[in-house]
Design a protein around this motif. Structure first.
Motif, short mmCIF file in Angstrom:
data_model
loop_
_atom_site.label_atom_id
_atom_site.label_comp_id
_atom_site.label_asym_id
_atom_site.label_seq_id
_atom_site.Cartn_x
_atom_site.Cartn_y
_atom_site.Cartn_z
N THR A 67 0.88 -1.17 0.00
CA THR A 67 0.00 0.00 0.00
C THR A 67 0.92 1.22 0.00
N THR A 68 0.60 2.22 -0.82
CA THR A 68 1.46 3.41 -0.89
C THR A 68 0.67 4.65 -0.48
N LYS A 69 1.43 5.71 -0.26
CA LYS A 69 0.81 7.00 0.06
C LYS A 69 -0.17 7.40 -1.06
N GLN A 70 0.23 7.12 -2.30
CA GLN A 70 -0.65 7.47 -3.43
C GLN A 70 -1.98 6.72 -3.36
N ASP A 71 -1.91 5.45 -2.95
CA ASP A 71 -3.15 4.68 -2.79
C ASP A 71 -4.05 5.38 -1.78
N LEU A 72 -3.45 5.84 -0.67
CA LEU A 72 -4.26 6.50 0.37
C LEU A 72 -4.84 7.79 -0.18
N TYR A 78 -12.49 9.12 2.58
CA TYR A 78 -12.91 8.04 3.47
C TYR A 78 -12.68 6.65 2.88
N GLY A 79 -11.95 6.57 1.77
CA GLY A 79 -11.83 5.31 1.04
C GLY A 79 -11.24 4.17 1.86
N PHE A 80 -10.42 4.47 2.85
CA PHE A 80 -9.78 3.41 3.64
C PHE A 80 -10.45 3.19 4.99
N LEU A 81 -11.53 3.91 5.21
CA LEU A 81 -12.24 3.76 6.49
C LEU A 81 -12.84 2.36 6.57
N GLY A 99 2.32 17.87 0.58
CA GLY A 99 1.23 18.81 0.80
C GLY A 99 -0.18 18.28 0.70
N LYS A 100 -0.41 17.18 -0.02
CA LYS A 100 -1.81 16.75 -0.15
C LYS A 100 -2.23 15.94 1.08
N LEU A 101 -3.33 16.34 1.64
CA LEU A 101 -3.79 15.77 2.91
C LEU A 101 -4.36 14.36 2.75
N THR A 102 -4.07 13.50 3.73
CA THR A 102 -4.84 12.25 3.85
C THR A 102 -5.34 12.19 5.29
#
Ligand code: DLL
Length: 438
Positions: A67-72, A78-81, A99-102
Motif C-alpha cells: 500500500t502506498t501513500k498514493q493509494d491512500l 474516506y476510502g480506507f475507512l 502537501g496533499k492531505l490524507t
C-alpha cells in the motif's frame, strides 16, 4: 542519567519471547487480512485470491501487495475507512512532504492501543507517575501533540499542553513550572536550547530530566547538543500517521535503536528498488503492516523511511526488533552529482565543527550541467567579529567535514548568527532548484 532509569516495562507484550510473538503476529495478520478485505474495497481488489488462512507463516507476508501513500490519496477522504462513521473516535491527518492531505480515522480500540504503545516508550525512556511534562508539539491534525498527551496521562504523568511555537512562553513554562520532561521535535528542542542560552538561564534552574523527541530525522551529534543545552537524557521515538502516529517504535535507556511495538505493527526492511528483504543490519525501506488497527488498517505500507533492523537481544529485556535512526525519507534523499546525500549527514558534519552553529540550509542548483550544492551555515555569535582569515579557515573546516561525511564538495556560505529560519515543528532545510526530470 540513563543509568538512573530502572528497568520498568509498561506492557508485558514488550517482552514476549520471539516465538510467542511470532505466533501472535501470524494470528493477527490472518485476521487483519480478512478484516481489511471485508471492509475496504481497495483491499478486496488487491487481495483477491488470498485469504487470511492462506498465510501459513509470517514469510507469507511477502505474498501480499503493498500500500502506498498514493493509494491512500486516491482513497481520499474516506476510502480506507474500515468502520462505520459513527464508530470513529478520532481523525488525524497528514499532509506529508508534498502537501496533499490524507485522513487517518481511529476506532475507540485504536485509541486505547495508541495510548498504550506511546506509554511504552515513555516508560522506557524514564517517564514515571507524578512527572510533569511540557508538550511542545503541535496539537491538531498532527499526531504528535495528542498522541503524547494521552500516553503521558496513561502513565500517570501530568501534562502542560504548551503546543509548539511562542518560544518565549515555552521558556517561562520551563522556568516557572519546572517540568521533569519535555516533548517536541529535535529541531524545536534545538531552538528552545538556543533561547535558554540567550537568556543565560542556568540549566540547573530548569530541573528538566528527560526529553522525548521524534517526528523527524536527527543525529547522535544533535542528541548530544540537545542534552547539553537542556541538561536532559534524550530518547528518540518513531511513528507515522498512516500507521498510528508516535508509538510505532521508541528507544529504551540503552539507546541502541528503537524497539518496535511488534504485537501491533509488523515491520519489514526492504530494498526500495527490488522490494526484497535486506539482510539484518543493512539499510532499507521500512514497510509496516498494522496488526490491530480497526479504523484504517494498512497492509505492507511503504513508509519511504530508510533504516535498518536488529534482532539482537537487548539488555532491557524488551524483545521487539530495534530499528536504527531513520537517516531520512527516501524522498528527502538528494542525489548530487550522482552521490546520495541526506540532510542529516550535513547536520552530523556541522556538529563536528565547534565554531559552527547547527543551523543550516541546503540549496541545490544546476547552473550549467553540474549540480552545485550550497550549505548556508550560521556562525556562532563569538565568531562574528573574527578576522577574514579565521572565517576562511572556518569555511574550509566545514567544507572538509561535509566532504568527509558525504564524499562530495559543497559550497559553504557563512551567515550571521540567528539569521536562518528556526523551526517549531519539523525542519525544512532543503531547496532544490534543479530542473525536474521529465
Ligand atoms: O511525525 C508521528 C510522530 C510524531 C512520531 C511525534 C514521533 C513523534 P507524520 O507527521 O505522519 O507522523 O510523519 C511521519 O516523520 O515517515 C518519518 O519520515 C518522520 N519521522 C517520525 N518520527 C521520526 C524519527 C509523525 N524519530 C514521518 N526519526 C515518518 C526520523 C521520523 N524520522
Amino acid at each position: 542519567m540513563g543509568h538512573d532509569i530502572d528497568d520498568q516495562i509498561f506492557d508485558q507484550n514488550e517482552t514476549l519471547p520471539r516465538k510467542e510473538l511470532g505466533k501472535l503476529q501470524l494470528e493477527r495478520l490472518r485476521k487483519i487480512v480478512d478484516y481489511a478485505k471485508e471492509r475496504v474495497p481497495f483491499f478486496r481488489e488487491k487481495l483477491a485470491g488470498i485469504d487470511g488462512d492462506d498465510l501459513k507463516s509470517l514469510d507469507d507476508l511477502r505474498k501480499l501487495p503493498f500500500t502506498t501513500k498514493q493509494d491512500l490519496r486516491d482513497g481520499y477522504p474516506y476510502g480506507f475507512l474500515a468502520i462505520p462513521k459513527n464508530e470513529i473516535a478520532r481523525i488525524h491527518g497528514s499532509s506529508g512532504t508534498t502537501g496533499k492531505l490524507t485522513f487517518v480515522p481511529y476506532s475507540h480500540n485504536d485509541m486505547r492501543n495508541w495510548t498504550n504503545v506511546v506509554s511504552r516508550f515513555l516508560v522506557a525512556g524514564g517517564l514515571r507517575p507524578g512527572h510533569l511534562v511540557q508538550i511542545s508539539f503541535g496539537y491538531g491534525l498532527f499526531t504528535g501533540g495528542f498522541g503524547l498527551h494521552y500516553g503521558i496521562e496513561n502513565v500517570g504523568g501530568a501534562v502542560v499542553p504548551a503546543a509548539s511555537g511562542n518560544t518565549e512562553r515555552q521558556l517561562s513554562i520551563l522556568r516557572d513550572l519546572k517540568p521533569d520532561a519535555i516533548v517536541c521535535t529535535p529541531s524545536y528542542a534545538l531552538t528552545i536550547g538556543e533561547a535558554i542560552k540567550a537568556h543565560n538561564i542556568p540549566r540547573e534552574e530548569l530541573g528538566l530530566k528527560y526529553g522525548f523527541f521524534g517526528g523527524e530525522p536527527w543525529t547522535d551529534e544533535m542528541r548530544t547538543r540537545i542534552e547539553d543545552d537542556l541538561g536532559i537524557f534524550a530518547t528518540d521515538n518513531y511513528g507515522l500517521s498512516e500507521v498510528i502516529g508516535p508509538g510505532a517504535a521508541g528507544e529504551c535507556k540503552y539507546r541502541k535503536g528503537q524497539h518496535f511495538s511488534e504485537d501491533h505493527f509488523l515491520v519489514e526492511c526492504l530494498d526500495p528498488e527490488t522490494l526484497e528483504p535486506v539482510p539484518e543490519g543493512q539499510k532499507g525501506e521500512l514497510v509496516i503492516t498494522t496488526l490491530t488497527k480497526e479504523g484504517m488498517p494498512v497492509i505492507r505500507y511503504r513508509t519511504r523511511d530508510i533504516s535498518s533492523l536488529s534482532y539482537e537481544p537487548c539488555p532491557c529485556g524488551r524483545t521487539g526488533v530495534r530499528m536504527t535512526r531513520v537517516t531520512g525519507r527516501s524522498d528527502d534523499m538528494l542525489v548530487i552529482r550522482g552521490v546520495n546525500v541526506y540532510p542529516t549527514q550535513i547536520e552530523e558534519a556541522l556538529l563536528r565543527v565547534r565554531e559552527a552553529a547547527p543551523h543550516y540550509m541546503i540549496d541545490v542548483d544546476r547552473p550549467g550541467t553540474l549540480d552545485v550544492a550550497t550549505v548556508r551555515v550560521e556562525i556562532l555569535p563569538e565568531m562574528f567579529s573574527a578576522s577574514m582569515r579565521d572565517m576562511v579557515g572556518l569555511r574550509d573546516k566545514i567544507s572538509a567535514a561535509i566532504n568527509s561525511v558525504t564524499g562530495i564538495r559543497m559550497e559553504i556560505e557563512l551567515v550571521a548568527p540567528k539569521t536562518l529560519e528556526r523551526f517549531q515543528g519539523k525542519a525544512k532545510r532543503v531547496t532544490d532548484r534543479r530542473p525536474k526530470a521529465e
